[in-house]
Design a protein around this motif. Structure first.
Motif, short mmCIF file in Angstrom:
data_model
loop_
_atom_site.label_atom_id
_atom_site.label_comp_id
_atom_site.label_asym_id
_atom_site.label_seq_id
_atom_site.Cartn_x
_atom_site.Cartn_y
_atom_site.Cartn_z
N LEU A 167 -1.49 12.84 -3.52
CA LEU A 167 -1.64 14.09 -4.26
C LEU A 167 -2.87 14.87 -3.80
N SER A 187 0.27 19.92 -1.29
CA SER A 187 1.01 19.93 -2.55
C SER A 187 2.24 20.81 -2.49
N GLU A 188 2.23 21.86 -1.68
CA GLU A 188 3.39 22.74 -1.60
C GLU A 188 4.59 22.02 -1.00
N ALA A 209 5.91 19.56 -3.63
CA ALA A 209 6.63 20.23 -4.73
C ALA A 209 8.03 20.63 -4.30
N SER A 210 8.16 21.14 -3.09
CA SER A 210 9.49 21.55 -2.60
C SER A 210 10.41 20.35 -2.44
N ILE A 267 10.24 17.41 -3.99
CA ILE A 267 10.59 16.85 -5.30
C ILE A 267 11.61 17.74 -6.00
N SER A 268 11.48 19.04 -5.88
CA SER A 268 12.45 19.94 -6.47
C SER A 268 13.84 19.68 -5.90
N TRP A 298 1.55 13.50 -12.87
CA TRP A 298 2.61 13.79 -11.90
C TRP A 298 3.84 12.91 -12.15
N LEU A 310 7.69 13.90 -13.02
CA LEU A 310 8.79 13.45 -12.16
C LEU A 310 9.96 12.95 -12.98
N SER A 345 4.43 14.15 1.05
CA SER A 345 3.61 15.36 1.10
C SER A 345 3.25 15.77 2.52
#
Length: 296
Positions: A12, A44-45, A48-49, A51-52, A83, A87, A246
């Motif tokens: 992270l 992190s970007e 995030a993508s 995980i989405s 986090w 999730l 990540s």
């Protein structure tokens, strides 16, 4: 049918504010490595993508094979707990810890307290690992190779007491007819061992699998997509590693961020397991299905 997702090496970011008092011992070398090499490679970007995209799948359970944090600072451990809550619920997620989660003495114990049920399950005795989560006919068995080490080392350890417990669990779950999926952060296969970042006890781990068998082994640590195998009591057992969740697409050190999705279903007296790998490629900006193959 069960859909099992696998992600690893979350790391992270960004790094929380760090004071000089925080950088005693190994944390100093780790912080310098982050600033000089890693902080542009893991972001992190990207996480995030990815995980989405994972959460858009019909996933029954998610296995996280360690390294949620970087230096195991208290603020990092707390943020990793938040986090995990984002999730998904604890009954849908299991974590096996990585070497960064046990970066210094006491860090893993702090993570166990903060992350709670994500690091727990059924056990045979008072040993925390391995623990078992049962989802239908799937048994996810979470081991720990996470131990604090000296600076410049990222080795893991798998010892006799844990090996004994893993053997008993594999035997019981096998006799009950479960699809046994073993989680361990460091890869156990001989092809990926190294004196500075390998698994101490990798031969012992393979002996347990050779005696009692398993259907699948998942690991992280290498930040690379990989498929190997080790001998099991009923034939070769797939050993699957996944890139860091990540890892930036334009990075030069690791494979771009990816996750694996396993579709598991019983077929007669055996199993069918199809693996699909999703993630970024070196070229292009979209998350795509990079690979599909049957491993059982």
């Amino acid at each position: 049918m069960i859909n099992l997702a696998h992600i690893s090496d979350i790391h992270l970011s960004p790094m929380p504010q760090v004071g000089w008092r925080d950088l005693l011992g190994k944390r100093l070398t780790g912080y310098l490595n982050w600033k000089l090499r890693r902080h542009d490679e893991l972001n992190s970007e990207t996480l995030a993508s990815l995980i989405s995209h994972l959460q858009s799948q019909q996933v029954d359970f998610t296995a996280v094979t360690g390294d949620l944090v970087n230096l195991a600072l208290p603020a990092e451990i707390e943020r990793a707990g938040a986090w995990l809550n984002a999730l998904g619920p604890t009954d849908k997620i299991a974590v096996c810890p990585g070497n960064h989660d046990a970066y210094v003495p006491g860090a893993l114990e702090a993570a166990q307290q903060n992350w709670g049920e994500y690091l727990k399950g059924e056990t045979l005795d008072d040993g925390a690992f391995p623990f078992v989560r049962r989802i239908g006919e799937l048994a996810v068995i979470s081991c720990s190779s996470a131990v604090p080490t000296r600076p410049f080392l990222a080795v893991g350890r798998f010892d006799e007491p844990q090996a004994h417990r893993l053997g008993r669990i594999l035997k019981v779950m096998g006799e009950a007819g479960y699809f046994r999926t073993v989680l361990i952060h460091h890869p156990p296969n001989p092809e990926l061992q190294h004196p500075s970042f390998g698994l101490k006890g990798h031969k012992l781990f393979r002996q347990v699998i050779a005696e009692h068998g398993a259907e699948l082994i998942l690991h992280g640590h290498t930040h690379r997509s990989s498929i190997h195998s080790i001998p099991g009591s009923g034939g070769e057992v797939p050993v699957v590693g996944v890139a860091a969740a990540s890892s930036a697409q334009g990075g030069t050190l690791d494979d771009p961020a990816r996750y694996n999705l396993f579709r598991i279903e019983r077929q007669g007296d055996g199993w069918s397991c199809t693996m699909r790998e999703y993630g970024y490629q070196r070229l292009g900006t979209e998350i795509v299905m990079r690979l599909q193959m049957r491993i059982h």
